[in-house]
Write a protein that holds these residues in place. Structure first.
Motif, PDB file in Angstrom:
ATOM      1  N   ALA A   1      31.840   6.970 -14.571  1.00 17.46           N
ATOM      2  CA  ALA A   1      32.304   5.753 -15.115  1.00 17.46           C
ATOM      3  C   ALA A   1      33.427   6.043 -16.064  1.00 17.46           C
ATOM      4  CB  ALA A   1      31.074   4.995 -16.061  1.00 17.46           C
ATOM      5  N   GLU A   2      33.275   7.358 -16.814  1.00 17.16           N
ATOM      6  CA  GLU A   2      34.279   7.571 -17.779  1.00 17.16           C
ATOM      7  C   GLU A   2      35.840   8.107 -16.944  1.00 17.16           C
ATOM      8  OE1 GLU A   2      35.317  11.184 -20.664  1.00 17.16           O
ATOM      9  OE2 GLU A   2      33.166  10.900 -20.003  1.00 17.16           O
ATOM     10  N   THR A   3      35.525   8.494 -15.871  1.00 16.65           N
ATOM     11  CA  THR A   3      36.713   8.841 -14.967  1.00 16.65           C
ATOM     12  C   THR A   3      37.184   7.520 -14.232  1.00 16.65           C
ATOM     13  OG1 THR A   3      35.395  10.938 -14.104  1.00 16.65           O
ATOM     14  CG2 THR A   3      37.395  10.069 -12.825  1.00 16.65           C
ATOM     15  N   LEU A   4      36.485   6.702 -13.851  1.00 17.59           N
ATOM     16  CA  LEU A   4      37.047   5.266 -13.567  1.00 17.59           C
ATOM     17  C   LEU A   4      37.839   4.572 -14.827  1.00 17.59           C
ATOM     18  CD1 LEU A   4      37.312   3.192 -11.222  1.00 17.59           C
ATOM     19  CD2 LEU A   4      35.196   2.382 -11.985  1.00 17.59           C
ATOM     20  N   ALA A   5      37.131   4.521 -16.092  1.00 17.83           N
ATOM     21  CA  ALA A   5      37.940   4.163 -16.986  1.00 17.83           C
ATOM     22  C   ALA A   5      39.101   4.631 -17.342  1.00 17.83           C
ATOM     23  CB  ALA A   5      36.985   4.070 -18.179  1.00 17.83           C
ATOM     24  N   HIS A   6      39.202   5.943 -17.309  1.00 17.17           N
ATOM     25  CA  HIS A   6      40.468   6.589 -17.410  1.00 17.17           C
ATOM     26  C   HIS A   6      41.388   6.392 -16.418  1.00 17.17           C
ATOM     27  CE1 HIS A   6      43.005  10.009 -18.891  1.00 17.17           C
ATOM     28  NE2 HIS A   6      43.255  10.627 -17.789  1.00 17.17           N
ATOM     29  N   LEU A   7      41.106   6.358 -15.214  1.00 20.21           N
ATOM     30  CA  LEU A   7      42.137   5.931 -14.263  1.00 20.21           C
ATOM     31  C   LEU A   7      42.386   4.646 -14.115  1.00 20.21           C
ATOM     32  CD1 LEU A   7      43.322   6.822 -11.392  1.00 20.21           C
ATOM     33  CD2 LEU A   7      41.242   5.715 -10.171  1.00 20.21           C
ATOM     34  N   THR A   8      41.725   3.636 -14.624  1.00 24.37           N
ATOM     35  CA  THR A   8      42.026   2.207 -14.801  1.00 24.37           C
ATOM     36  C   THR A   8      43.141   2.253 -16.001  1.00 24.37           C
ATOM     37  OG1 THR A   8      40.051   1.471 -14.172  1.00 24.37           O
ATOM     38  CG2 THR A   8      41.479  -0.085 -15.244  1.00 24.37           C
ATOM     39  N   THR A   9      42.841   2.822 -17.157  1.00 21.82           N
ATOM     40  CA  THR A   9      43.832   3.086 -18.189  1.00 21.82           C
ATOM     41  C   THR A   9      45.243   3.609 -17.838  1.00 21.82           C
ATOM     42  OG1 THR A   9      42.034   3.206 -19.780  1.00 21.82           O
ATOM     43  CG2 THR A   9      44.098   3.875 -20.534  1.00 21.82           C
ATOM     44  N   ARG A  10      45.109   4.579 -16.946  1.00 18.16           N
ATOM     45  CA  ARG A  10      46.404   5.313 -16.679  1.00 18.16           C
ATOM     46  C   ARG A  10      47.060   4.530 -15.672  1.00 18.16           C
ATOM     47  NH1 ARG A  10      45.449  10.779 -14.317  1.00 18.16           N
ATOM     48  NH2 ARG A  10      47.699  10.641 -13.846  1.00 18.16           N
ATOM     49  N   THR A  11      46.419   3.697 -14.686  1.00 13.94           N
ATOM     50  CA  THR A  11      47.251   2.685 -13.816  1.00 13.94           C
ATOM     51  C   THR A  11      47.696   1.638 -14.579  1.00 13.94           C
ATOM     52  OG1 THR A  11      45.222   3.251 -12.243  1.00 13.94           O
ATOM     53  CG2 THR A  11      46.751   1.247 -11.852  1.00 13.94           C
ATOM     54  N   ARG A  12      46.919   1.074 -15.601  1.00 15.16           N
ATOM     55  CA  ARG A  12      47.769  -0.062 -16.461  1.00 15.16           C
ATOM     56  C   ARG A  12      48.684   0.454 -17.127  1.00 15.16           C
ATOM     57  NH1 ARG A  12      44.143  -1.292 -20.774  1.00 15.16           N
ATOM     58  NH2 ARG A  12      42.544  -1.195 -19.167  1.00 15.16           N
ATOM     59  N   ASP A  13      48.944   1.620 -17.814  1.00 15.04           N
ATOM     60  CA  ASP A  13      49.820   2.094 -18.511  1.00 15.04           C
ATOM     61  C   ASP A  13      51.172   2.503 -17.580  1.00 15.04           C
ATOM     62  OD1 ASP A  13      48.489   2.150 -20.916  1.00 15.04           O
ATOM     63  OD2 ASP A  13      48.038   4.268 -20.862  1.00 15.04           O
ATOM     64  N   PHE A  14      50.915   2.998 -16.464  1.00 13.12           N
ATOM     65  CA  PHE A  14      51.816   3.159 -15.303  1.00 13.12           C
ATOM     66  C   PHE A  14      52.567   1.752 -15.103  1.00 13.12           C
ATOM     67  CE2 PHE A  14      53.179   3.110 -10.898  1.00 13.12           C
ATOM     68  CZ  PHE A  14      54.184   4.169 -11.003  1.00 13.12           C
ATOM     69  N   LEU A  15      51.585   0.767 -14.786  1.00 11.62           N
ATOM     70  CA  LEU A  15      52.423  -0.569 -14.453  1.00 11.62           C
ATOM     71  C   LEU A  15      53.198  -1.140 -15.691  1.00 11.62           C
ATOM     72  CD1 LEU A  15      49.390  -2.073 -12.317  1.00 11.62           C
ATOM     73  CD2 LEU A  15      51.685  -0.976 -11.562  1.00 11.62           C
ATOM     74  N   ARG A  16      52.779  -0.953 -16.810  1.00 12.18           N
ATOM     75  CA  ARG A  16      53.345  -1.479 -18.002  1.00 12.18           C
ATOM     76  C   ARG A  16      54.673  -0.659 -18.209  1.00 12.18           C
ATOM     77  NH1 ARG A  16      49.839  -0.346 -22.084  1.00 12.18           N
ATOM     78  NH2 ARG A  16      48.577  -2.607 -21.369  1.00 12.18           N
ATOM     79  N   ASN A  17      54.695   0.566 -18.101  1.00 12.16           N
ATOM     80  CA  ASN A  17      55.984   1.265 -18.162  1.00 12.16           C
ATOM     81  C   ASN A  17      56.984   1.089 -17.039  1.00 12.16           C
ATOM     82  OD1 ASN A  17      55.003   2.580 -20.393  1.00 12.16           O
ATOM     83  ND2 ASN A  17      54.276   4.233 -19.243  1.00 12.16           N
TER      84      ASN A  17
END
Length: 129
Positions: A30-46
């Motif tokens: 669950a922690e890995t999935l949350a981290h991946l989701t956060t990184r994906t959201r940041d990547f898309l925003r950038n």
């Protein structure tokens, strides 16, 4: 809806994943999935910010709904293409028309193989490889 999945289907998938993974490893996944989701959201925003910076003021003028592939209608595209004006004749077409008028026979199409008379020597380029 997320790619055609409803909340109920996601809940069933989550329960099955929890049973397969087990209670010991579930927090780590669950922690890995949350981290991946956060990184994906940041990547898309950038990525969006970079596109806005590259396009400049034109980015605000783009109507993104017209570029949506779900709005693609081949009948409309064909209808609009048929309603456009006829294409303007090119220089090649105009010169071909003049050649037909002068000789009475159309010139061979580009790339056509031309035959030679029995005593005619074909062209030769000694520098060609």
């Amino acid at each position: 809806m997320f790619f055609g999945l409803t909340i109920e289907k996601l809940l069933v998938i989550g329960v099955i994943a929890a049973l397969l993974i087990g209670p010991e490893r579930l927090p780590r996944y669950a922690e890995t999935l949350a981290h991946l989701t956060t990184r994906t959201r940041d990547f898309l925003r950038n990525a969006k910010t970079r596109v806005q910076d590259e396009m400049g003021e034109e980015f605000e003028d783009v109507d993104w709904r017209t570029l949506d592939p779900r709005r693609y209608d081949p009948r409309r595209i064909i209808r609009e293409a048929l309603l456009d004006d006829a294409p303007v004749p090119t220089v090649r077409a105009a010169s071909a028309g003049a050649a037909i008028e002068a000789t009475g026979t159309p010139p061979p199409p580009p790339g056509a193989i031309r035959g030679f008379a029995p005593n005619e020597t074909p062209p030769f380029d000694g520098e060609a490889t």
